[in-house]
Design an enzyme around this catalytic site. Structure first.
Site, PDB file in Angstrom:
ATOM      1  N   CYS A   3     -10.188  -4.826   0.325  1.00  0.00           N
ATOM      2  CA  CYS A   3     -11.398  -4.032   0.253  1.00  0.00           C
ATOM      3  C   CYS A   3     -12.595  -4.534  -0.879  1.00  0.00           C
ATOM      4  CB  CYS A   3     -11.241  -3.025   0.482  1.00  0.00           C
ATOM      5  SG  CYS A   3      -9.927  -1.760  -1.151  1.00  0.00           S
ATOM      6  N   GLU A  49       0.707   5.053   0.596  1.00  0.00           N
ATOM      7  CA  GLU A  49      -0.352   6.262   1.226  1.00  0.00           C
ATOM      8  C   GLU A  49       0.314   7.684   0.848  1.00  0.00           C
ATOM      9  OE1 GLU A  49      -0.665   5.176   5.186  1.00  0.00           O
ATOM     10  OE2 GLU A  49      -2.574   3.597   4.572  1.00  0.00           O
ATOM     11  N   CYS A  96      -4.275   0.741  -2.728  1.00  0.00           N
ATOM     12  CA  CYS A  96      -4.093  -0.315  -1.807  1.00  0.00           C
ATOM     13  C   CYS A  96      -3.035  -1.767  -2.389  1.00  0.00           C
ATOM     14  CB  CYS A  96      -4.879  -1.301  -2.272  1.00  0.00           C
ATOM     15  SG  CYS A  96      -6.859  -0.459  -0.966  1.00  0.00           S
ATOM     16  N   GLU A 101      -2.975  -4.645  -2.925  1.00  0.00           N
ATOM     17  CA  GLU A 101      -3.562  -5.667  -3.981  1.00  0.00           C
ATOM     18  C   GLU A 101      -3.299  -4.919  -5.311  1.00  0.00           C
ATOM     19  OE1 GLU A 101      -4.856  -4.501  -1.575  1.00  0.00           O
ATOM     20  OE2 GLU A 101      -6.121  -6.486  -1.007  1.00  0.00           O
ATOM     21  N   ASN A 126       1.006  -1.110  -0.287  1.00  0.00           N
ATOM     22  CA  ASN A 126      -0.063  -0.078   0.326  1.00  0.00           C
ATOM     23  C   ASN A 126       0.276   1.088  -0.135  1.00  0.00           C
ATOM     24  OD1 ASN A 126       0.373  -0.881   2.432  1.00  0.00           O
ATOM     25  ND2 ASN A 126      -0.971   0.357   3.620  1.00  0.00           N
ATOM     26  N   CYS A 174     -10.424  -2.866  -4.268  1.00  0.00           N
ATOM     27  CA  CYS A 174      -9.912  -4.183  -5.067  1.00  0.00           C
ATOM     28  C   CYS A 174     -11.012  -5.341  -5.011  1.00  0.00           C
ATOM     29  CB  CYS A 174      -9.227  -4.740  -4.061  1.00  0.00           C
ATOM     30  SG  CYS A 174      -7.423  -3.303  -3.603  1.00  0.00           S
TER      31      CYS A 174
HETATM   32  N1  THU Z   1      -5.547  -1.030   2.265  1.00  0.00           N
HETATM   33  C1  THU Z   1      -4.995  -1.989   0.767  1.00  0.00           C
HETATM   34  O1  THU Z   1      -3.514  -2.364   0.790  1.00  0.00           O
HETATM   35  N2  THU Z   1      -5.519  -3.275   1.248  1.00  0.00           N
HETATM   36  C2  THU Z   1      -6.383  -3.272   1.606  1.00  0.00           C
HETATM   37  O2  THU Z   1      -7.376  -4.342   0.228  1.00  0.00           O
HETATM   38  C3  THU Z   1      -7.570  -3.121   2.013  1.00  0.00           C
HETATM   39  C4  THU Z   1      -6.654  -1.962   2.668  1.00  0.00           C
HETATM   40  C5  THU Z   1      -4.646  -0.170   2.434  1.00  0.00           C
HETATM   41  C6  THU Z   1      -4.705   1.073   2.277  1.00  0.00           C
HETATM   42  C7  THU Z   1      -4.714   2.115   2.984  1.00  0.00           C
HETATM   43  O3  THU Z   1      -3.192   2.357   2.800  1.00  0.00           O
HETATM   44  C8  THU Z   1      -4.353   1.319   4.895  1.00  0.00           C
HETATM   45  O4  THU Z   1      -4.880  -0.297   4.292  1.00  0.00           O
HETATM   46  C9  THU Z   1      -5.813   1.227   5.488  1.00  0.00           C
HETATM   47  O5  THU Z   1      -6.610   1.548   5.013  1.00  0.00           O
END
Ligand code: THU
Length: 160
Positions: free
Chosen positions: A111, A63, A72, A74, A61, A114
């Site tokens: 999520c 940010e 994310c 994925e 991920n 994704c």
């Molecule tokens: N996140 C992912 O990388 N994948 C997911 O399927 C759920 C959330 C990350 C996004 C963000 O950087 C952190 O997790 C918190 O939401």
């Protein structure tokens, strides 16, 4: 870990119960969590996908201070593979997550966004993408594809 899921999946207690290439893929996703740029959530996600031809693409991920721009793990991995190849077939996708501040009681699920993107990649290759989800390395769940996590989904069928 609570191992009760209301969708079709297989639960594994150890990486050693999986084929070597899948165990290696899950380990790659685990290592990739340490490369996550997650200074805001401090939630670390790693993804690794294996192509039929043996190549691996990784993601974690990414940010941003402007929170809606966070990406994310994925999608980083999937879009990287998509950007690099005209045609390809994903044999497996491993996703792993950790929250150092709070040990996860359950395996972290991808999520909704994704899930939709994984669905699109399944459409592209006209085959399901086996998913390996794990959060503590000791429990892994395998799904044959994304559909149990995204029933009645939106797809190109509505557009074309
Ligand atoms: N996140 C992912 O990388 N994948 C997911 O399927 C759920 C959330 C990350 C996004 C963000 O950087 C952190 O997790 C918190 O939401």
């Amino acid at each position: 870990m609570d191992e009760k899921y209301n969708f079709k999946c297989e639960v594994f207690d150890s990486l050693s119960n999986l084929p070597d290439e899948i165990a290696v893929l899950i380990q790659a996703a685990q290592s990739q969590m340490d490369r996550a740029y997650a200074p805001y959530s401090k939630f670390y996600v790693g993804a690794a996908l294996l192509l039929e031809d043996g190549r691996t693409y990784l993601g974690c991920n990414q940010e941003n201070a402007s929170f809606p721009l966070c990406m994310c793990a994925e999608r980083v991995a999937l879009y990287n593979a998509g950007a690099d190849n005209d045609s390809f077939r994903i044999k497996a996708l491993a996703i792993t997550a950790k929250n150092p501040a709070k040990p996860l009681k359950e395996i972290c699920m991808p999520c909704g966004a994704c899930r939709q993107v994984i669905r699109e990649f399944e459409e592209r290759q006209k085959a399901e993408i086996p998913l390996y989800l794990s959060s503590d390395g000791n429990h892994i769940i395998k799904l044959d594809g994304i559909s149990p996590l995204l029933p009645h989904s939106f797809s190109k069928d509505f557009l074309l």
